[in-house]
Design an enzyme around this catalytic site. Sequence first.
Site, PDB file in Angstrom:
ATOM      1  N   ASN A   1     -14.087   8.788   1.953  1.00  0.00           N
ATOM      2  CA  ASN A   1     -13.705   7.824   3.002  1.00  0.00           C
ATOM      3  C   ASN A   1     -14.953   7.173   3.589  1.00  0.00           C
ATOM      4  OD1 ASN A   1     -10.904   7.535   3.244  1.00  0.00           O
ATOM      5  ND2 ASN A   1     -10.685   9.443   4.360  1.00  0.00           N
TER       6      ASN A   1
ATOM      7  N   SER B   1      -5.920   7.963  -1.558  1.00  0.00           N
ATOM      8  CA  SER B   1      -4.996   8.388  -0.516  1.00  0.00           C
ATOM      9  C   SER B   1      -3.910   9.264  -1.105  1.00  0.00           C
ATOM     10  CB  SER B   1      -4.351   7.179   0.179  1.00  0.00           C
ATOM     11  OG  SER B   1      -3.489   7.612   1.215  1.00  0.00           O
TER      12      SER B   1
ATOM     13  N   LYS C   1      -8.421   0.723   2.376  1.00  0.00           N
ATOM     14  CA  LYS C   1      -8.070   2.111   2.705  1.00  0.00           C
ATOM     15  C   LYS C   1      -8.255   2.370   4.200  1.00  0.00           C
ATOM     16  CE  LYS C   1      -7.210   6.552   2.091  1.00  0.00           C
ATOM     17  NZ  LYS C   1      -8.046   7.337   2.943  1.00  0.00           N
TER      18      LYS C   1
ATOM     19  N   HIS D   1      -5.293   0.991   5.821  1.00  0.00           N
ATOM     20  CA  HIS D   1      -4.205   1.933   5.510  1.00  0.00           C
ATOM     21  C   HIS D   1      -4.211   3.079   6.514  1.00  0.00           C
ATOM     22  CE1 HIS D   1      -3.077   5.863   3.828  1.00  0.00           C
ATOM     23  NE2 HIS D   1      -2.165   5.248   3.103  1.00  0.00           N
ATOM     24  N   ASN D   2      -5.392   3.629   6.777  1.00  0.00           N
ATOM     25  CA  ASN D   2      -5.482   4.757   7.700  1.00  0.00           C
ATOM     26  C   ASN D   2      -5.185   4.341   9.138  1.00  0.00           C
ATOM     27  OD1 ASN D   2      -6.289   6.068   5.385  1.00  0.00           O
ATOM     28  ND2 ASN D   2      -7.962   7.166   6.365  1.00  0.00           N
TER      29      ASN D   2
ATOM     30  N   GLU E   1      -1.610   4.222   9.318  1.00  0.00           N
ATOM     31  CA  GLU E   1      -1.170   5.623   9.320  1.00  0.00           C
ATOM     32  C   GLU E   1      -1.227   6.215  10.731  1.00  0.00           C
ATOM     33  OE1 GLU E   1      -3.419   9.604   7.891  1.00  0.00           O
ATOM     34  OE2 GLU E   1      -3.099   8.130   6.297  1.00  0.00           O
ATOM     35  N   TYR E   2      -2.336   5.971  11.445  1.00  0.00           N
ATOM     36  CA  TYR E   2      -2.461   6.448  12.819  1.00  0.00           C
ATOM     37  C   TYR E   2      -1.290   5.950  13.656  1.00  0.00           C
ATOM     38  CZ  TYR E   2      -7.343   8.235  12.924  1.00  0.00           C
ATOM     39  OH  TYR E   2      -8.484   8.966  12.760  1.00  0.00           O
TER      40      TYR E   2
END
Length: 508
Positions: free
Chosen positions: A113, A138, A210, A213-214, A217-218
């Site tokens: 990451n 991921s 990514k 994406h995270n 996600e959070y």
Amino acid sequence: MQNHSKLNDVGVIGLGVMGKNLALNIADNQYRVSAFDLDTAKVDGVLQQEKQERNGQELRITGCANFQEMLASLAKPRIFVLSVPAGAPVDGVCQALISAGIEADDIVIDTGNSLWTDTVEREARYKGQFIFFSSAVSGGEVGARFGPSLMPSGDESAWQHVAPIWQAIAAKVDPQTGLPIERFEPGNPVTEGEPCTTYIGPAGSGHYVKMVHNGIEYADMQLICEAYQLLHDGLGMSADEVGDVFERWNKGSLNSYLMGISAEVLKQADPMTGKPLVEMILDKAGQKGTGLWTAVSSLQIGCPAPTIAEAVYARAVSTQKSLRVQLSSKLAGPAAITLDDAQKAALIEALESALYCAKVCCYAQGFQLMAMTAKEQEWQLDFAEIAKIWRAGCIIRATFLQSITQAYEAKADLSCLLMADSFAEQLSQKQGAWRTALSAAIVQGIPVPCISSALAYYDSYRSETLPANLLQGQRDFFGAHTFERIDTPAGEKYHLDWSAKERKLSKV
């Protein structure tokens, strides 16, 4: 360590859980792997697992004692998969490979990451010594073992060598339904369906995607947590009962990996006390920085992503446990409200709509952020493809992404996901229920920063006129920052001499 009787296809460096599982996944897909870790016990561990899983069949993973041995074991151009912590460890391995004799055509893939700007710098730094490539991964340890979502970027010629391996090991989806095709059997990988990987673009773009994406996600996780608190604290439902609601929602438009695991967590009993496990877990959330990076990036580029930012803030507030304990007995809240069964059922239904709408806005923020950064960096990102590769393997995988894929396939230059007819219609239809659920949370004093910020985002974009006209007046008053007028050409600036007795307007 074993002797190499033939050259291998891929070298995997770093055999923690993710690296070990990537090595086994690559081997399952008929590639020969050289494995190395500074901790020889980890090398022995992956070899032992390979031996057990092969059950007498020919082994496809061999261990290496050092970098020189690994270089000698691989066919050229050599491909190295780095599974080490982001930051200094990545450069440490790169320097060690240079000392061991890596060549200009060899490819080093950073799967950690890493911050995307670090990736851009590394590609330039190592140019001529080897090809520094990157691929965000991921899906956690299970994804790494049986099919992750992969976001590669960098030198396009390197991608031609990496692509067959990545397409083989990636998660797969049914192209018609968008649903994951899953099989968690060592030695029996999924080979049918569309692979959840695509070439993202130039150096750094994969890690940026990514990172976003995270960030999504959070926000997605926090939205689910807010729904849980409203059902648990507001309606007095047990953890198990909330789990039942989530299971039901998971069969509809909210179907996703995160919704599914949330139901499982809520229905899990604590092995020590027998109480719901979730109620025995301390309410202090950790974070590794990618959500923060996303929020910072949105601020730097001027892209509104309030729901993602609020998710980061929510984790920060959770860490202030001692202060919250003190203030819980000092600050007043609303009086408790009693709802009958019909009212509870109506609120649960409204909350389902609210969660869907907030989720749409959360993804809209992420995709808009990627679009604005792509324009600034001159990347050509394919958002339909990005949505496709998130349909399986990754943490935010959901059937919902099939609709996003279709929206971008219908209009590749969509300025905002809310502009897609399908989403605009759904949000317009459900926004009343969204407001009902949010109102219930506010009246009962339950914090819902992500659900409320998503509604503010929606309302801001549906407003033709915002109070920024007053704000510009304020700025011109105290700082002579000027303003534009609605009745003159765009770009013309004006200033009012606020301090003069006769306030004169002048064109600047």
